[in-house]
Design an enzyme around this catalytic site. Structure first.
Site, PDB file in Angstrom:
ATOM      1  N   ASP A  95       3.915  37.817 -19.559  1.00 59.44           N
ATOM      2  CA  ASP A  95       4.706  39.019 -19.816  1.00 59.44           C
ATOM      3  C   ASP A  95       5.262  38.885 -21.233  1.00 59.44           C
ATOM      4  OD1 ASP A  95       5.904  41.452 -19.541  1.00 59.44           O
ATOM      5  OD2 ASP A  95       7.146  40.939 -17.819  1.00 59.44           O
ATOM      6  N   CYS A 306      -0.094  30.742  10.664  1.00 54.26           N
ATOM      7  CA  CYS A 306      -0.429  30.313   9.300  1.00 54.26           C
ATOM      8  C   CYS A 306      -1.070  28.932   9.334  1.00 54.26           C
ATOM      9  CB  CYS A 306       0.850  30.296   8.460  1.00 54.26           C
ATOM     10  SG  CYS A 306       0.593  29.706   6.783  1.00 54.26           S
ATOM     11  N   CYS A 308      -1.235  26.908   6.654  1.00 51.28           N
ATOM     12  CA  CYS A 308      -0.842  26.142   5.465  1.00 51.28           C
ATOM     13  C   CYS A 308      -0.374  24.743   5.864  1.00 51.28           C
ATOM     14  CB  CYS A 308       0.218  26.879   4.645  1.00 51.28           C
ATOM     15  SG  CYS A 308       1.920  26.609   5.184  1.00 51.28           S
ATOM     16  N   CYS A 311       2.961  24.709   7.801  1.00 53.70           N
ATOM     17  CA  CYS A 311       2.921  25.223   9.181  1.00 53.70           C
ATOM     18  C   CYS A 311       2.093  24.353  10.112  1.00 53.70           C
ATOM     19  CB  CYS A 311       2.395  26.654   9.194  1.00 53.70           C
ATOM     20  SG  CYS A 311       3.561  27.788   8.408  1.00 53.70           S
ATOM     21  N   HIS A 337       4.342  27.713   1.667  1.00 55.06           N
ATOM     22  CA  HIS A 337       4.066  28.676   2.742  1.00 55.06           C
ATOM     23  C   HIS A 337       4.206  30.124   2.241  1.00 55.06           C
ATOM     24  CE1 HIS A 337       4.108  30.948   6.414  1.00 55.06           C
ATOM     25  NE2 HIS A 337       5.198  31.530   5.940  1.00 55.06           N
TER      26      HIS A 337
HETATM   27  N1  PRF Z   1       8.100  45.614 -18.187  1.00 56.27           N
HETATM   28  C1  PRF Z   1       7.718  44.321 -18.408  1.00 56.27           C
HETATM   29  N2  PRF Z   1       7.802  43.386 -17.455  1.00 56.27           N
HETATM   30  C2  PRF Z   1       8.259  43.744 -16.240  1.00 56.27           C
HETATM   31  C3  PRF Z   1       8.657  45.051 -15.947  1.00 56.27           C
HETATM   32  C4  PRF Z   1       8.573  46.060 -16.961  1.00 56.27           C
HETATM   33  O1  PRF Z   1       8.893  47.246 -16.805  1.00 56.27           O
HETATM   34  C5  PRF Z   1       9.083  45.051 -14.602  1.00 56.27           C
HETATM   35  C6  PRF Z   1       9.605  46.192 -13.818  1.00 56.27           C
HETATM   36  N3  PRF Z   1       9.490  46.023 -12.439  1.00 56.27           N
HETATM   37  C7  PRF Z   1       8.929  43.735 -14.137  1.00 56.27           C
HETATM   38  N4  PRF Z   1       8.433  42.973 -15.140  1.00 56.27           N
HETATM   39  N5  PRF Z   1       7.271  43.976 -19.619  1.00 56.27           N
HETATM   40 ZN    ZN Z   2       2.499  28.410   6.492  1.00 56.09          ZN
END
Ligand code: PRF
Ligand code: ZN
Length: 371
Positions: A95, A306, A308, A311, A337
């Site tokens: 991100d 599950c 895993c 579990c 889990h």
């Molecule tokens: N923009 C960016 N990362 C994010 C969001 C966003 O709007 C959100 C919104 N749920 C989570 N992570 N760059």
């Molecule tokens: Zn599990």
């Protein structure tokens, strides 16, 4: 870009917007619908990369903002990039930092150039622009970089939402111009808050920048579930078939299912790992707070359905004991889990779409989960 990345649409559900797809990246193939575990600091808290692979993770998400502040870009560069630094050889999505700057900082200033903020760690001043966000992500070497965006707060006025989405578009254009690595893909982000016309305008103006895929931001930011679903319903008929759609920051089982039904291919959420550390498990029969007294002598598995490691080898009584004593193994087993639960849910959704039985899978899942 195209030779390194490819999105293929494999099947469309007949009754909903759900679909099966496949994204090819330089570090491997991602079958969609796909849940991405979140590794903000270059680790999915408490899980080894080998465990993540064993439980079926196809891609992880990490954060530009956090890694830029600590350990710093130059150290990851010296390691040879984030894949090598964290020993994860499958795809990584990073991100861009904008959203994190907003959610973690009181002291920040946003302008058309970029964002000035004080580190949440030591208060030091920093400036991130769209160009800088791309530059950092290029050093990290993620397969998918996110454009630098402004996510307006839930409850923002139409004017504020408009300014944020226009700024996001302008920044997107700058991100695209700053990008110069063909083995990395840039995903644009749709904003527009909860305003229908702004959402559709943002989608329309963002799509020309979507080469292989795009993201939907600004949802699950505090609005009621029905509001989010209304926005997803609004946009669903307008997505092109041949681009992957990533809904940022959603990940409870019901949000995942409802998004997939509305045409979403990829999603991420810290929820499974975060709640695991306080002793809450996602199970086929709903949320289970293993910390509760009622489990103190419960010798049954966390989730009998599950398979895993947690579990199949431990009782609720033992897991409760570990969590109550703040033992590290408690976090490890519950995270394992919970993350596997959402990876399995995604895998089951893929199978149900493939087999043409999505509606019955969903109703059976809900019947059990809500019972
Ligand atoms: N923009 C960016 N990362 C994010 C969001 C966003 O709007 C959100 C919104 N749920 C989570 N992570 N760059
Ligand atoms: Zn599990």
């Amino acid at each position: 870009m195209k030779q390194y990345f490819k999105f293929e649409l494999l099947k469309k559900d007949k009754n909903t917007f759900a679909r099966r797809g496949r994204l090819t990246t330089p570090h491997g193939i991602i079958e969609t619908p796909c849940f991405m575990p979140v590794g903000t600091l270059g680790t999915i808290k408490s899980l080894m990369p080998s465990t993540l692979e064993e439980i079926g993770a196809q891609i992880v998400l990490s954060n530009t903002y956090h890694l830029y502040l600590r350990p710093g870009t130059s150290i990851i560069e010296k390691a040879g990039g984030l894949h090598k630094f964290m020993n994860w050889n499958k795809p990584i999505l990073t991100d861009s930092g904008g959203f994190q700057v907003f959610s973690l900082n009181n002291i920040r200033k946003i302008g058309d150039d970029g964002v000035t903020f004080a580190s949440h760690i030591d208060g030091s001043k920093h400036f991130i622009s769209p160009e800088k966000a791309v530059e950092i992500q290029q050093v990290l070497g993620s397969d998918i970089m996110m454009a630098f965006d402004e996510c307006s707060a839930f409850g923002a006025s139409r004017d504020e939402a408009y300014t944020a989405f226009k700024r996001t578009l302008n920044w997107l254009d700058r991100c695209v111009k700053a990008q110069n690595k063909k083995e990395q893909m840039l995903f644009p982000i749709v904003q527009g808050n909860m305003f229908h016309d702004l959402r559709l305008e943002s989608l329309k103006e963002t799509l020309p920048y979507a080469d292989v895929g795009f993201a939907i931001g600004g949802l699950s930011v505090g609005e009621p579930k029905e509001t989010m679903l209304e926005i997803l319903d609004l946009m669903a008929p307008h997505y092109p078939d041949d681009k992957l759609r990533y809904l940022m920051g959603i990940g409870t089982p019901d949000y995942i299912i409802e998004s997939v039904l509305r045409g979403i291919d990829v999603f991420d959420c810290v929820l499974p790992s975060r709640i695991a550390r306080n002793g809450t498990a996602l199970t086929s029969h709903g949320k289970l707070v293993v910390r509760n007294g009622q489990y103190k002598d419960d010798m049954s598995p966390l989730d009998p359905e599950c398979d895993c490691y947690a579990c199949t080898n431990f009782t609720r009584a033992y897991l409760r004991h570990l969590i109550n004593c703040d033992e590290i193994l408690g976090s490890v087993l519950l995270t394992l889990h919970n993350v596997k639960f959402l990876l399995d849910l995604s895998c089951n959704l893929r199978d149900a779409i493939d087999d043409g039985c999505l509606a019955s899978f969903v109703s059976q899942f809900y019947d059990k989960y809500n019972s």
